[in-house]
Motif scaffolding. Sequence first.
Motif, PDB file in Angstrom:
ATOM      1  N   VAL A  64      47.011  23.218  32.542  1.00 28.03           N
ATOM      2  CA  VAL A  64      47.207  22.454  31.580  1.00 28.03           C
ATOM      3  C   VAL A  64      46.712  22.371  30.054  1.00 28.03           C
ATOM      4  CG1 VAL A  64      47.713  19.667  31.181  1.00 28.03           C
ATOM      5  CG2 VAL A  64      48.145  20.760  33.156  1.00 28.03           C
ATOM      6  N   GLN A  65      47.157  22.862  28.950  1.00 22.64           N
ATOM      7  CA  GLN A  65      46.341  23.202  28.078  1.00 22.64           C
ATOM      8  C   GLN A  65      46.181  21.660  27.091  1.00 22.64           C
ATOM      9  OE1 GLN A  65      49.901  25.438  26.328  1.00 22.64           O
ATOM     10  NE2 GLN A  65      48.514  27.177  26.596  1.00 22.64           N
ATOM     11  N   GLY A  66      45.017  22.073  26.152  1.00 22.67           N
ATOM     12  CA  GLY A  66      44.834  20.835  25.496  1.00 22.67           C
ATOM     13  C   GLY A  66      45.998  20.594  24.411  1.00 22.67           C
ATOM     14  N   VAL A  67      46.431  21.657  24.191  1.00 22.46           N
ATOM     15  CA  VAL A  67      47.607  21.572  22.902  1.00 22.46           C
ATOM     16  C   VAL A  67      48.446  22.697  23.142  1.00 22.46           C
ATOM     17  CG1 VAL A  67      46.679  22.137  20.882  1.00 22.46           C
ATOM     18  CG2 VAL A  67      48.655  20.796  21.072  1.00 22.46           C
ATOM     19  N   ILE A  76      42.539  22.300  33.940  1.00 19.63           N
ATOM     20  CA  ILE A  76      43.096  21.283  32.841  1.00 19.63           C
ATOM     21  C   ILE A  76      41.760  21.012  31.778  1.00 19.63           C
ATOM     22  CG2 ILE A  76      42.418  19.462  33.973  1.00 19.63           C
ATOM     23  CD1 ILE A  76      44.517  18.127  32.630  1.00 19.63           C
ATOM     24  N   GLN A 121      49.181  14.371  26.999  1.00 15.85           N
ATOM     25  CA  GLN A 121      48.648  15.155  27.787  1.00 15.85           C
ATOM     26  C   GLN A 121      48.998  14.510  29.275  1.00 15.85           C
ATOM     27  OE1 GLN A 121      44.405  16.226  28.067  1.00 15.85           O
ATOM     28  NE2 GLN A 121      44.978  18.474  28.356  1.00 15.85           N
ATOM     29  N   LYS A 122      48.883  13.146  29.291  1.00 15.84           N
ATOM     30  CA  LYS A 122      48.813  12.467  30.733  1.00 15.84           C
ATOM     31  C   LYS A 122      50.371  12.765  31.354  1.00 15.84           C
ATOM     32  CE  LYS A 122      48.998   8.002  32.863  1.00 15.84           C
ATOM     33  NZ  LYS A 122      50.109   8.325  33.572  1.00 15.84           N
ATOM     34  N   GLY A 168      51.690  22.583  28.221  1.00 18.17           N
ATOM     35  CA  GLY A 168      50.749  21.959  27.086  1.00 18.17           C
ATOM     36  C   GLY A 168      51.591  20.810  26.339  1.00 18.17           C
ATOM     37  N   PRO A 169      50.906  19.594  26.000  1.00 19.72           N
ATOM     38  CA  PRO A 169      51.482  18.768  25.218  1.00 19.72           C
ATOM     39  C   PRO A 169      51.501  19.267  23.725  1.00 19.72           C
ATOM     40  CG  PRO A 169      49.169  18.422  25.436  1.00 19.72           C
ATOM     41  CD  PRO A 169      49.562  19.573  26.422  1.00 19.72           C
ATOM     42  N   THR A 194      41.761  16.271  26.843  1.00 18.44           N
ATOM     43  CA  THR A 194      41.624  15.938  25.543  1.00 18.44           C
ATOM     44  C   THR A 194      40.986  14.776  25.003  1.00 18.44           C
ATOM     45  OG1 THR A 194      44.208  14.938  25.943  1.00 18.44           O
ATOM     46  CG2 THR A 194      43.892  17.061  24.916  1.00 18.44           C
ATOM     47  N   PHE A 210      47.445  17.427  20.183  1.00 14.89           N
ATOM     48  CA  PHE A 210      46.156  17.123  21.004  1.00 14.89           C
ATOM     49  C   PHE A 210      46.259  15.504  21.227  1.00 14.89           C
ATOM     50  CE2 PHE A 210      41.711  17.128  21.689  1.00 14.89           C
ATOM     51  CZ  PHE A 210      41.501  18.424  22.468  1.00 14.89           C
ATOM     52  N   MET A 217      41.541  10.692  30.086  1.00 20.70           N
ATOM     53  CA  MET A 217      42.167  11.715  31.007  1.00 20.70           C
ATOM     54  C   MET A 217      41.523  11.449  32.512  1.00 20.70           C
ATOM     55  SD  MET A 217      44.648  12.830  29.630  1.00 20.70           S
ATOM     56  CE  MET A 217      45.090  13.924  30.849  1.00 20.70           C
TER      57      MET A 217
END
Length: 322
Positions: free
Chosen positions: A39-42, A96, A79-80, A70-71, A99, A74, A104
Amino acid sequence: MSKKSRRVATIFAIGGAGALVLSACSGAGGSDTKEIAFVQGVAGDEFYISMQCAIEQEAAAEGVAVNTQGPTQFDPSLQKTVLDSVVASRPDAILIAPTDATAMQAPIDAAARQGIEVVLVDATLDDPSVAVSHVASDNVGGGAEAFHAIKQMNPEGGKVLAMDLYPGVSTTNARTEGFEQAVAQDPDFEYLGVQYSHNDPAEAARLMTAALSRDPDIVGVFATNLFASEGTATGIRQANAQDQVKLVGFDAGPAQVNQLRDGTVQALIAQEPATIGKDGVQQAMNALDGNPVTSDIQTGFRVITADNLDTDGAEWVYRSAC
Ligand code: T6T
């Protein structure tokens, strides 16, 4: 059907439009292939893309499937949502980059309670003990290094400021802290404080031009990540102050490198996203295989300037695609 054989999917959130592209294929039908989610930050950030490439490479070497998501921004609430859907797909481990260290915490705690091994890559949490390992750059040290680079270019001192993202981002806040501590030790420099650009280059550009109209004699700026650096450089150029203001940016995305070439940025502090990703997979595998894990791994950084950009600095530039 076992959880391991369900599917192997790669889902990319594209740009800011929120579109999703799903490519999925059947798993190895009944095989015991493990699944790791990243899971990316963005999405679309070359730092996380470079990390993703290394994660996929290391996972392939381990015979493990990877699902990267990724969301589109950011933003911990986005992200959740991404994390919750990843958890619902029941991977064996999640890598993960949180962010927000506080926001988080509960969603990641919930993932761990489902029996999923968690590895924090890049950013951390208020209480990182939920994770088997945290792999990250020396962010405080990188912030101090940014000040030393600015000082080298301005030996007589002057006014400096930091361009950060949001309060609560563990990585970039630590970089700002390292920068602030270094400035505080040098009486020749006056610290104008930190601005928060919300990971938005346009906002960073706007904040930078406003800072220059308040204090036209600023001599140095530290921008704490890729998007802050891109936007701050734009703001400095818009104010036609590129000959006066020395900009040191964290990260080394291709657009940042172009700004280094055109002289709007004087130095970039490149991280090792590939090493972070590779180490993250290895720690996840250790946890899954019942082997000892290393709870904290610190990776390096490298200062890139126009002088080493085309020689030994070149290999530190981030990737835009795998
Ligand atoms: O600087 C990296 C990362 O380390 C930070 O946590 C967020 O921003 C980046 O992804 C760069 O955009």
